[in-house]
Scaffold this motif. Sequence first.
Motif, short mmCIF file in Angstrom:
data_model
loop_
_atom_site.label_atom_id
_atom_site.label_comp_id
_atom_site.label_asym_id
_atom_site.label_seq_id
_atom_site.Cartn_x
_atom_site.Cartn_y
_atom_site.Cartn_z
N VAL A 81 -2.05 2.54 16.89
CA VAL A 81 -0.67 2.72 16.43
C VAL A 81 -0.02 1.36 16.24
N LEU A 82 0.62 1.17 15.10
CA LEU A 82 1.42 -0.02 14.82
C LEU A 82 2.85 0.45 14.54
N HIS A 83 3.80 -0.07 15.27
CA HIS A 83 5.20 0.32 15.12
C HIS A 83 6.02 -0.95 14.98
N GLU A 84 6.55 -1.18 13.78
CA GLU A 84 7.34 -2.39 13.52
C GLU A 84 8.79 -2.01 13.22
N THR A 85 9.71 -2.64 13.93
CA THR A 85 11.14 -2.46 13.69
C THR A 85 11.71 -3.81 13.32
N SER A 86 12.42 -3.89 12.19
CA SER A 86 12.98 -5.18 11.77
C SER A 86 14.44 -5.01 11.36
N VAL A 124 10.43 -6.60 15.92
CA VAL A 124 9.76 -6.13 17.14
C VAL A 124 8.54 -5.33 16.71
N MET A 125 7.36 -5.76 17.16
CA MET A 125 6.11 -5.11 16.78
C MET A 125 5.38 -4.62 18.03
N ARG A 127 -2.33 13.17 8.01
CA ARG A 127 -3.53 13.02 7.18
C ARG A 127 -3.14 13.08 5.71
N PRO A 128 -3.55 12.07 4.90
CA PRO A 128 -3.20 12.07 3.48
C PRO A 128 -3.94 13.18 2.73
N PRO A 129 -3.45 13.57 1.54
CA PRO A 129 -4.14 14.57 0.75
C PRO A 129 -5.57 14.12 0.43
N PRO A 130 -6.49 15.06 0.20
CA PRO A 130 -7.87 14.69 -0.13
C PRO A 130 -7.94 13.70 -1.29
N GLY A 131 -8.70 12.64 -1.09
CA GLY A 131 -8.87 11.64 -2.13
C GLY A 131 -7.80 10.58 -2.18
N GLN A 132 -6.75 10.73 -1.33
CA GLN A 132 -5.66 9.75 -1.33
C GLN A 132 -5.81 8.81 -0.14
N PRO A 133 -5.55 7.52 -0.33
CA PRO A 133 -5.67 6.58 0.79
C PRO A 133 -4.51 6.74 1.77
N ARG A 134 -4.77 6.35 3.01
CA ARG A 134 -3.71 6.34 4.01
C ARG A 134 -2.78 5.16 3.72
N LEU A 135 -1.48 5.42 3.63
CA LEU A 135 -0.52 4.37 3.31
C LEU A 135 -0.08 3.67 4.58
N ILE A 136 -0.15 2.36 4.59
CA ILE A 136 0.28 1.58 5.75
C ILE A 136 1.79 1.74 5.92
N GLY A 137 2.20 2.08 7.13
CA GLY A 137 3.62 2.21 7.41
C GLY A 137 4.24 3.52 6.98
N ALA A 138 3.42 4.46 6.49
CA ALA A 138 3.97 5.70 5.95
C ALA A 138 4.23 6.75 7.03
N ASP A 139 3.66 6.56 8.21
CA ASP A 139 3.89 7.51 9.28
C ASP A 139 5.25 7.24 9.93
N ALA A 140 5.60 8.01 10.93
CA ALA A 140 6.89 7.83 11.58
C ALA A 140 6.78 8.19 13.05
N SER A 141 7.79 7.80 13.80
CA SER A 141 7.83 8.26 15.18
C SER A 141 8.08 9.76 15.17
N ARG A 173 14.76 -1.34 9.65
CA ARG A 173 13.64 -0.90 8.82
C ARG A 173 12.47 -0.63 9.76
N VAL A 174 11.96 0.58 9.73
CA VAL A 174 10.91 0.99 10.65
C VAL A 174 9.67 1.38 9.87
N ALA A 175 8.53 0.81 10.26
CA ALA A 175 7.25 1.15 9.64
C ALA A 175 6.27 1.52 10.75
N VAL A 176 5.68 2.70 10.64
CA VAL A 176 4.72 3.18 11.63
C VAL A 176 3.41 3.54 10.96
N THR A 177 2.33 3.11 11.55
CA THR A 177 1.00 3.47 11.07
C THR A 177 0.20 4.01 12.24
#
Length: 343
Positions: free
Chosen positions: A30-35, A121-122, A258-272, A328-332
């Motif tokens: 898990v990567l959680h960045e708050t800026s 904060v990471m 989980r991304p749709p079949p055939g789609q890459p996982r987007l960095i930072g697209a998840d959330a708390s 700005r929050v990005a979670v992977t």
Amino acid sequence: MAIDIDTDTDTDTDTDTADPARRSAVTLRVLHETSYAYDAPVELAHHLGHLRPRDTPLQRVCEWQLSVAPQPDVADAEAEADADAFDPRVMVTQGVHQSVDPWGNHRASFSHSRVHDRLVVMSSFVVEIAPRPVLQPERSPPWEAVAERLRYRPGAGFDEAVEFTLGSAYAPREASLARFAALVFRPGTPLIAGALAMMHLIFRHFAYKPLATSVNTRAPEALAQRQGVCQDFAHVMIGAMRSIGLAARYVSGYLLTRPPPGQPRLIGADASHAWVSVWCPVHGWVALDPTNAVPAGTDHVTLAWGRDYADVAPLRGVIRGGGRAEPRVAVTVEPLAQASDPA
């Protein structure tokens, strides 16, 4: 508004359809960045965060790192000597003080007395999560018997679950919430069967709308609107169960999407994420996710728990200056490996 009640408690999830002994644990990073980019210089700041995951019987923390930029003020050597300063799994920026709150969660605090116009904060960690036991709702006692057991009695022995029957700022005990609970907690209903039915009820009749509520929305308001985000769904379920005398607590964490079949996982697209843990004298604490209508499983990473969101906010602070600045929050959340099946 009329609501159709479905008391079918079949959760139809992986945790209920296979033998836990034959399924593998999963390892997640898990990567959680708050800026913050402040409109004006910040002259003084104090921050408190719940960003370090918990070790639980089903979750093992392999490593955790916390970085803060700019570097916080460095206290004297004695103040910096945290209890787990020599834990090889932990690496934090100098100037961050670690402690444990009343519910056993790890928290980190830091201050800046130098002028700055940006904060990053990471939190980065790896956890291994084992499958949860198969739920057997019919084995749980009637909810009324549990509520009676949890009634506070002066001089009686302390039960940690009793605290979570009491109302809190975001999840109070109120008549509207008790009426909502009564839709599924009928006389004689097994506790866990009722909790599962409530989870499905919220999922079916509440709309997930990120801008419909704010971080300050309480359970009664979210119930009236029947829309919100995972925080609101959790608060409604917790408040409803407390309002009929049952114990429920707020769990903060992350969810592997989980991304749709055939789609890459987007960095930072998840959330708390947030869900609910319900206490039963037979099953212990049972984690249920009303936002997705599933028991928490190996996709759910536990960060902290408390009475409601206010106890476990990922990051909050008090600053002098700064103007207006939204974080700005990005979670992977990504799978790293899967342990082999036990021999």
